[in-house]
Design a protein around this motif. Structure first.
Motif, PDB file in Angstrom:
ATOM      1  N   LYS A  21       7.220   4.489  -3.019  1.00 15.82           N
ATOM      2  CA  LYS A  21       5.848   4.774  -3.430  1.00 15.82           C
ATOM      3  C   LYS A  21       4.902   3.747  -2.824  1.00 15.82           C
ATOM      4  O   LYS A  21       3.716   4.023  -2.640  1.00 15.82           O
ATOM      5  N   LEU A  22       5.443   2.566  -2.553  1.00 23.11           N
ATOM      6  CA  LEU A  22       4.699   1.501  -1.894  1.00 23.11           C
ATOM      7  C   LEU A  22       5.535   0.953  -0.752  1.00 23.11           C
ATOM      8  O   LEU A  22       6.774   0.992  -0.786  1.00 23.11           O
ATOM      9  N   ALA A  34       1.152   6.433   3.187  1.00 21.84           N
ATOM     10  CA  ALA A  34       0.130   7.172   3.927  1.00 21.84           C
ATOM     11  C   ALA A  34      -1.098   6.334   4.228  1.00 21.84           C
ATOM     12  O   ALA A  34      -1.914   6.703   5.079  1.00 21.84           O
ATOM     13  N   TYR A  35      -1.243   5.192   3.528  1.00 25.25           N
ATOM     14  CA  TYR A  35      -2.444   4.368   3.716  1.00 25.25           C
ATOM     15  C   TYR A  35      -2.264   3.340   4.826  1.00 25.25           C
ATOM     16  O   TYR A  35      -3.232   2.703   5.237  1.00 25.25           O
ATOM     17  N   LYS A  36      -1.063   3.178   5.336  1.00 24.00           N
ATOM     18  CA  LYS A  36      -0.796   2.090   6.284  1.00 24.00           C
ATOM     19  C   LYS A  36      -1.713   2.144   7.507  1.00 24.00           C
ATOM     20  O   LYS A  36      -2.203   1.115   7.974  1.00 24.00           O
ATOM     21  N   ARG A  37      -1.959   3.331   8.011  1.00 19.86           N
ATOM     22  CA  ARG A  37      -2.774   3.450   9.218  1.00 19.86           C
ATOM     23  C   ARG A  37      -4.184   2.915   9.018  1.00 19.86           C
ATOM     24  O   ARG A  37      -4.784   2.334   9.930  1.00 19.86           O
ATOM     25  N   ALA A  38      -4.717   3.069   7.782  1.00 24.24           N
ATOM     26  CA  ALA A  38      -6.089   2.620   7.506  1.00 24.24           C
ATOM     27  C   ALA A  38      -6.123   1.230   6.884  1.00 24.24           C
ATOM     28  O   ALA A  38      -7.199   0.706   6.580  1.00 24.24           O
ATOM     29  N   ALA A  39      -4.959   0.620   6.684  1.00 25.09           N
ATOM     30  CA  ALA A  39      -4.884  -0.607   5.893  1.00 25.09           C
ATOM     31  C   ALA A  39      -5.607  -1.785   6.521  1.00 25.09           C
ATOM     32  O   ALA A  39      -6.188  -2.620   5.809  1.00 25.09           O
ATOM     33  N   LYS A  40      -5.586  -1.904   7.826  1.00 25.41           N
ATOM     34  CA  LYS A  40      -6.188  -3.075   8.474  1.00 25.41           C
ATOM     35  C   LYS A  40      -7.652  -3.239   8.101  1.00 25.41           C
ATOM     36  O   LYS A  40      -8.126  -4.341   7.845  1.00 25.41           O
ATOM     37  N   ILE A  98      -1.510  -2.347  -8.985  1.00 23.58           N
ATOM     38  CA  ILE A  98      -0.362  -1.634  -8.417  1.00 23.58           C
ATOM     39  C   ILE A  98      -0.605  -0.133  -8.435  1.00 23.58           C
ATOM     40  O   ILE A  98      -0.367   0.572  -7.441  1.00 23.58           O
ATOM     41  N   GLU A  99      -1.066   0.385  -9.569  1.00 22.00           N
ATOM     42  CA  GLU A  99      -1.310   1.823  -9.673  1.00 22.00           C
ATOM     43  C   GLU A  99      -2.384   2.274  -8.691  1.00 22.00           C
ATOM     44  O   GLU A  99      -2.311   3.378  -8.129  1.00 22.00           O
ATOM     45  N   ALA A 100      -3.386   1.433  -8.485  1.00 25.03           N
ATOM     46  CA  ALA A 100      -4.442   1.775  -7.523  1.00 25.03           C
ATOM     47  C   ALA A 100      -3.872   1.868  -6.114  1.00 25.03           C
ATOM     48  O   ALA A 100      -4.234   2.760  -5.336  1.00 25.03           O
ATOM     49  N   ALA A 101      -2.969   0.952  -5.781  1.00 26.30           N
ATOM     50  CA  ALA A 101      -2.343   0.993  -4.457  1.00 26.30           C
ATOM     51  C   ALA A 101      -1.451   2.225  -4.319  1.00 26.30           C
ATOM     52  O   ALA A 101      -1.457   2.894  -3.276  1.00 26.30           O
ATOM     53  N   VAL A 102      -0.684   2.550  -5.350  1.00 25.62           N
ATOM     54  CA  VAL A 102       0.191   3.729  -5.317  1.00 25.62           C
ATOM     55  C   VAL A 102      -0.627   4.999  -5.096  1.00 25.62           C
ATOM     56  O   VAL A 102      -0.219   5.909  -4.365  1.00 25.62           O
ATOM     57  N   SER A 103      -1.799   5.054  -5.705  1.00 25.29           N
ATOM     58  CA  SER A 103      -2.640   6.254  -5.582  1.00 25.29           C
ATOM     59  C   SER A 103      -3.343   6.351  -4.228  1.00 25.29           C
ATOM     60  O   SER A 103      -4.019   7.341  -3.959  1.00 25.29           O
ATOM     61  N   GLY A 104      -3.174   5.323  -3.375  1.00 24.63           N
ATOM     62  CA  GLY A 104      -3.794   5.357  -2.055  1.00 24.63           C
ATOM     63  C   GLY A 104      -5.203   4.831  -2.005  1.00 24.63           C
ATOM     64  O   GLY A 104      -5.953   5.099  -1.072  1.00 24.63           O
ATOM     65  N   CYS A 126       0.854  -1.195   0.000  1.00 28.39           N
ATOM     66  CA  CYS A 126       0.000   0.000   0.000  1.00 28.39           C
ATOM     67  C   CYS A 126       0.885   1.238   0.000  1.00 28.39           C
ATOM     68  O   CYS A 126       2.102   1.168   0.223  1.00 28.39           O
ATOM     69  N   ALA A 127       0.300   2.375  -0.238  1.00 22.31           N
ATOM     70  CA  ALA A 127       1.018   3.644  -0.151  1.00 22.31           C
ATOM     71  C   ALA A 127       1.376   3.905   1.304  1.00 22.31           C
ATOM     72  O   ALA A 127       0.624   3.527   2.215  1.00 22.31           O
TER      73      ALA A 127
END
Length: 289
Positions: A245-246, A174-180, A220-226, A171-172
């Motif tokens: 980026k990821l 910045a997305y790690k906090r919401a990833a769960k 992959i691009e979707a994950a990069v974009s958050g 994931c990006a």
């Protein structure tokens, strides 16, 4: 020396006879009306007899025209099919048609092909960069894929292993906090990936809604974009991981499927297939070392 009229005259005659119109023949042959008419006059002069009779505003083959048309149309059909076979053989000669996923081709295979060509400058690879599932019946000499679950059992039995694969959720940063509890990004043609991850890992990742894409590159691009968390093979995101980026906070694990090769049904495994798959196997093993 063969005593034959010019091929251009025969083409003009065949098209005119088939279309029953000089104008339509001219359109088909991308010639002017006058040019086709001149070819017909030359052919009739060479033959020494007319080939058409007027019928209203159109043309009708006379007896000589019918006889010549039967001969020419048959020969042209044989020539067309024969030429297509020769052209196909020429395209395949000295080459190997390989079908694989577009993302694998773009991100791993093509960047490594220079190394293969240094070893085998005589063997050219012709790629079909598309879903391996979609290319099965299109004449590829070899299919490379890591998910053959949609293939018939007899084809899966013929497949052989090329190398290990390591999948992990990315994931990006910045997305790690919401990833769960975030969005899970899946692949339309590899729906079992997340199922295997859930069965093997203690980490429950992206338990929210799921969205899917038809190509790994789009995942992959979707994950990069958050947009969410994508489950991808490690080799395919090396650039994004290196550039931060990821991120892959939960690591990568080897799932119960490997990179597999499937040679064309009904054909012996050629020397070209053996050479190429041996090279792929060595490169994949080197990458995972």
């Amino acid at each position: 020396m063969r005593d034959l009229p010019p091929l251009s005259s025969l083409r003009a005659f065949e098209s005119t006879a088939r279309n029953q119109s000089v104008r339509r023949a001219a359109d088909e042959l991308c010639r002017t009306h006058g040019a086709v008419s001149r070819q017909l006059k030359l052919l009739q002069a060479d033959l020494g007899a007319p080939l058409f009779s007027k019928e209203g505003t159109g043309l009708k083959l006379n007896q000589s025209g019918q006889a010549l048309y039967s001969l020419v149309s048959s020969v042209f059909e044989q020539l067309e099919h024969g030429y297509a076979r020769v052209r196909e053989q020429a395209l395949q000669s000295g080459g190997l048609h390989v079908a694989c996923g577009a993302t694998f081709a773009m991100r791993w295979l093509v960047p490594n092909l220079a190394d293969f060509y240094r070893e085998r400058p005589d063997l050219r690879i012709r790629l079909s960069m598309t879903s391996a599932r979609e290319i099965r019946t299109e004449g590829a000499d070899l299919v490379i894929a890591w998910d053959l679950t949609s293939y018939p059992e007899n084809e899966r039995k013929r497949a052989f292993r090329l190398g290990p694969t390591a999948f992990g959720p990315v994931c990006a940063p910045a997305y790690k906090r919401a990833a769960k509890a975030g969005i899970r990004i899946g692949h339309d043609f590899n729906s079992s990936g997340w199922t295997h991850w859930d069965a093997q890992s203690k980490e429950r990742i992206a338990t929210g809604e799921e969205i899917t894409f038809p190509h790994t590159h789009l995942c992959i691009e979707a994950a990069v974009s958050g947009l969410g968390v994508a489950l991808v093979e490690k080799r395919l995101v090396q650039r994004e991981l290196g550039e931060r980026k990821l991120i892959a906070p939960w690591g990568f694990v080897e799932l119960p499927f490997s990179m597999m090769a499937l040679h064309a049904s009904g054909r012996n495994i050629s020397e070209e297939v053996i050479a190429f798959t041996s090279w792929v196997r060595a490169r994949l093993e080197a990458d995972s070392a």
